[in-house]
Motif scaffolding. Structure first.
Motif, short mmCIF file in Angstrom:
data_model
loop_
_atom_site.label_atom_id
_atom_site.label_comp_id
_atom_site.label_asym_id
_atom_site.label_seq_id
_atom_site.Cartn_x
_atom_site.Cartn_y
_atom_site.Cartn_z
N ALA A 63 46.32 24.88 36.13
CA ALA A 63 47.07 26.14 35.94
C ALA A 63 48.01 26.40 37.12
CB ALA A 63 46.08 27.30 35.79
N LEU A 64 47.54 26.14 38.33
CA LEU A 64 48.39 26.37 39.51
C LEU A 64 49.57 25.39 39.51
CD1 LEU A 64 45.61 26.93 42.20
CD2 LEU A 64 47.09 28.68 41.18
N GLU A 65 49.32 24.17 39.08
CA GLU A 65 50.40 23.17 39.04
C GLU A 65 51.44 23.51 37.99
OE1 GLU A 65 47.99 19.25 40.77
OE2 GLU A 65 48.18 19.53 38.59
N GLN A 66 51.03 24.30 36.99
CA GLN A 66 51.99 24.74 35.97
C GLN A 66 52.79 25.96 36.45
OE1 GLN A 66 52.28 22.96 32.95
NE2 GLN A 66 50.96 21.62 34.15
N GLY A 67 52.48 26.43 37.64
CA GLY A 67 53.25 27.53 38.20
C GLY A 67 52.62 28.91 38.09
N ALA A 68 51.34 28.96 37.81
CA ALA A 68 50.69 30.27 37.68
C ALA A 68 50.64 31.00 39.02
CB ALA A 68 49.27 30.09 37.14
N ASP A 69 50.99 32.28 39.00
CA ASP A 69 50.80 33.14 40.17
C ASP A 69 49.38 33.69 40.19
OD1 ASP A 69 53.60 33.07 40.89
OD2 ASP A 69 53.95 34.46 39.21
N ILE A 70 48.90 33.99 39.00
CA ILE A 70 47.56 34.56 38.86
C ILE A 70 46.79 33.73 37.84
CG2 ILE A 70 46.22 36.59 38.13
CD1 ILE A 70 48.57 38.34 39.04
N VAL A 71 45.58 33.33 38.20
CA VAL A 71 44.73 32.60 37.27
C VAL A 71 43.57 33.52 36.90
CG1 VAL A 71 43.24 30.60 36.92
CG2 VAL A 71 45.32 30.38 38.30
N LEU A 72 43.45 33.81 35.61
CA LEU A 72 42.33 34.58 35.11
C LEU A 72 41.44 33.62 34.33
CD1 LEU A 72 44.28 37.75 33.87
CD2 LEU A 72 43.10 37.44 36.05
N ALA A 73 40.35 33.23 34.95
CA ALA A 73 39.53 32.17 34.37
C ALA A 73 38.32 32.74 33.66
CB ALA A 73 39.08 31.20 35.47
N GLY A 74 37.94 32.08 32.56
CA GLY A 74 36.64 32.36 31.95
C GLY A 74 35.55 31.83 32.87
N MET A 87 46.58 42.48 43.46
CA MET A 87 47.91 42.12 42.97
C MET A 87 49.01 42.58 43.92
SD MET A 87 47.47 42.57 38.83
CE MET A 87 49.23 42.37 38.48
N VAL A 88 48.79 43.71 44.57
CA VAL A 88 49.75 44.18 45.59
C VAL A 88 49.79 43.18 46.75
CG1 VAL A 88 50.17 45.96 47.34
CG2 VAL A 88 49.56 46.63 45.01
N ALA A 89 48.62 42.78 47.22
CA ALA A 89 48.54 41.84 48.35
C ALA A 89 49.11 40.48 47.96
CB ALA A 89 47.09 41.70 48.81
N ARG A 90 48.79 40.03 46.75
CA ARG A 90 49.29 38.72 46.30
C ARG A 90 50.81 38.68 46.30
NH1 ARG A 90 51.87 35.73 43.44
NH2 ARG A 90 52.98 37.52 42.63
N ALA A 91 51.43 39.76 45.82
CA ALA A 91 52.89 39.80 45.75
C ALA A 91 53.50 39.81 47.15
CB ALA A 91 53.33 41.03 44.96
N GLU A 92 52.88 40.54 48.06
CA GLU A 92 53.36 40.58 49.45
C GLU A 92 53.32 39.20 50.08
OE1 GLU A 92 51.69 44.97 50.66
OE2 GLU A 92 51.15 43.26 51.93
N LEU A 93 52.22 38.48 49.83
CA LEU A 93 52.01 37.18 50.46
C LEU A 93 52.71 36.04 49.73
CD1 LEU A 93 48.16 37.61 51.06
CD2 LEU A 93 49.87 37.41 52.89
#
Lengths: 101, 460
Positions: free
Chosen positions: B167-178, B70-76
């Motif tokens: 989910a990404l097209e709806q604007g998700a930053d993080i996808v937590l998938a089953g 999550m730290v890396a994701r926010a940076e990028l």
């Protein structure tokens, strides 16, 4: 994968809970060609050794890697009451020992 | 169409808990990937995790590894995709990851749009599909009926790329998938951006176990760049290499067919793929094909309770008992079964009892070929499974005394065999079995998935 005394390495692993796969990595093409012809890797022999349905066994020869891959229905479904090897790791020993005999 | 998509995979499995050096992952971050994607589940550890819907890793380990991502994701400023949350991908696993994610976001002061994708299927949904002829057995075929579906404690459907893309097209930053296929979570972004599906899915298959497709499999992180004509795998550890051999060989791993991979919505065919070394670290792959399926199918995984189980263990070290082990254990088992019938009124159909000779043929049982060697010692494991916890305990208690003192038939003295524990028996609770090996045809790739998109962390 180098340095074996037999010229090959064998591993086995689950391919999902219902399938088992045995990969034979040969050190060189000569060993690979020899094992491709070895009757001990024929489906009937493997079916008896691993106690599985022989017609369901699949063998793949991957020339570019000098690898033989044998896939078969798991003799016991992973995690069933009679399963003794959750990750399918030990069956490779039977194939290795059969080739060494 | 995007020219290329870089996919950074931090490890083969989120929560594996390996004490990995941060550098390979940090090197990947410096390459400015377009997405970070990681698998968090598998059936490889057996049916317990789906049956119970509990994850294999501890929450502390999941938290530690997710925090780094999550730290890396926010940076990028790129998406983070986690597939098969909670080991089995059951709804409970997604919820656990969602709570951990919310906690970390607050701690880091992040505001993140998080999509939870639930692919657990109700018994009614699967029964309806069965009635409509939309369930097909895979080889080896397993029988299925409504009673079997009702027995399952949890059933999940394996998602393809479509729900993740949605989910990404709806604007998700993080996808937590089953439950997703191992490959879908990594193929999603290149497919979404219009890159060739053959290259995207083959790259994803190669990435599924992290750095296992390189000469440094234990470092975890690996990078793939998918473009218009193929993909490049790059090893990220110091001295690590992605070679034509290591990349090609990964098609073999945990895969029954090394050339063809069936996925939701299509089939990946790598028969014509070529593998070329670009330099010491990188391997180029071209020639992979994607063949769309006529019907869209989701593979189903279902686990059902098999009973309440308990085990008891002793060890035999006497050469005399080892020499006559088969005679001793078969006589003991016959005596035990007779006592169970006499004292508890149970027939052999009422309970499942198995003895395993650890050190003799405990691993392979009837498949063992080396039966003429005499081990120094044998661990005798008695395993009892019945439909009722109290009954299991009762049956197990009937094994204790014989396993402590049972003598060979002609042995006048009462021997004592070694017990390593007090109490001698261990309660394993409910055990499960995999019972489904089927696919379900669906008319819409995202209709069988439930979505929840929310903002977590601190208010924006």
């Amino acid at each position: 994968m180098n340095g074996s005394t037999t010229g090959y390495h064998i591993r086995s692993k689950n391919a999902g809970p219902f399938w088992l796969t045995v990969d034979i990595f040969c050190d060189d093409a000569a060993t690979y060609q020899r094992l491709c012809r070895d009757a001990r890797l024929a489906h009937a022999t493997i079916g008896t050794l691993l106690r599985t349905d022989t017609p369901s066994i699949k063998t793949f020869h991957i020339d570019a890697l000098n690898v033989i891959k044998i896939s078969l229905p798991r003799p016991v479904v992973q995690g069933a009451l009679d399963d003794r090897d959750m990750h399918g790791a030990a069956w490779a020993n039977l194939v290795r020992e059969s080739l060494a005999a | 169409m995007t020219e290329q998509v870089k996919i950074l995979v931090p490890s083969g499995a989120l929560g594996a808990g390996n004490n990995r050096a941060p550098e390979p992952f940090d090197r990947g971050v410096r390459e400015k990937p377009d997405v970070i994607a990681v698998d968090a589940g598998s059936t490889d550890s057996g049916p317990h995790y789906l049956g119970s819907a509990n994850p294999k890793p501890s929450r502390a380990v999941l938290r530690s590894e997710l925090r780094q991502l999550m730290v890396a994701r926010a940076e990028l400023g790129v998406p983070l995709i986690v597939g098969s949350c909670g080991t089995s991908g059951a709804d409970n696993g997604v919820n656990i990851m969602r709570d951990i994610c919310a906690d970390i976001a607050r701690e880091l002061g992040q505001t993140v749009r998080v999509a939870c994708l639930y692919s657990e299927q109700s018994a009614d949904t699967v029964k309806q599909a069965l009635r409509e002829g939309r369930i097909r057995a895979l080889q080896p075929e397993r029988p299925i009926d409504e009673a079997l579906i009702d027995r399952c404690s949890h059933i999940v459907g394996l998602m393809g790329v479509e729900p993740i893309i949605h989910a990404l097209e709806q604007g998700a930053d993080i996808v937590l998938a089953g439950r997703t296929t191992d490959t879908a979570l990594m193929a999603a972004v290149p497919v979404m951006r219009g890159l060739p599906a053959g290259a995207a899915w083959h790259a994803a298959k190669t990435l599924e176990c992290g750095a296992l497709c390189t000469t440094a499999p234990t470092v975890g992180a690996v990078l793939a760049t998918v473009d218009g004509t193929g993909f490049t795998i790059e090893a990220l550890s110091e001295g690590g290499r992605a070679t034509p051999r290591t990349v090609h060989a990964h098609m073999l791993y945990e895969n029954a067919d090394p050339f063809v991979l069936t996925e939701p919505g299509g089939v990946l065919d790598v028969t014509d793929a070529t593998y070329t070394a670009l330099d010491e670290r990188r391997c180029r792959v071209e020639g992979s094909h994607w063949l769309p399926s006529q019907a869209y199918t989701m593979k189903l995984e279902g686990a059902a309770p098999a009973g309440y189980q308990g085990v008891i263990l002793n060890t035999i070290r006497s050469p005399r008992y080892i020499q006559r082990f088969e005679e001793w254990i078969s006589t003991l088992e016959a005596r035990v079964r007779k006592t169970i019938e006499a004292r508890l009124g149970l027939s052999s159909a009422d309970y499942h009892l198995q003895f395993r000779a650890i050190g003799r043929d405990g691993t392979l049982g009837a498949l063992e070929t080396q039966t003429d060697t005499q081990p120094l010692e044998i661990g005798v494991m008695g395993i009892v499974t019945t439909p009722d916890a109290a009954r299991t305990k009762e049956v197990l208690s009937m094994l204790n005394s014989p396993m402590l003192h049972f003598a060979l038939p002609d042995d006048e003295e009462m021997p004592t065999h070694a017990f390593p524990f007090s109490p001698a028996s261990m309660d394993r609770g409910v055990v499960y079995e995999f019972v489904l090996h089927h696919v379900m045809t669906v008319s819409d790739p995202i209709a069988a998935v439930r979505f929840n998109l929310e903002t977590l962390g601190v208010p924006a």
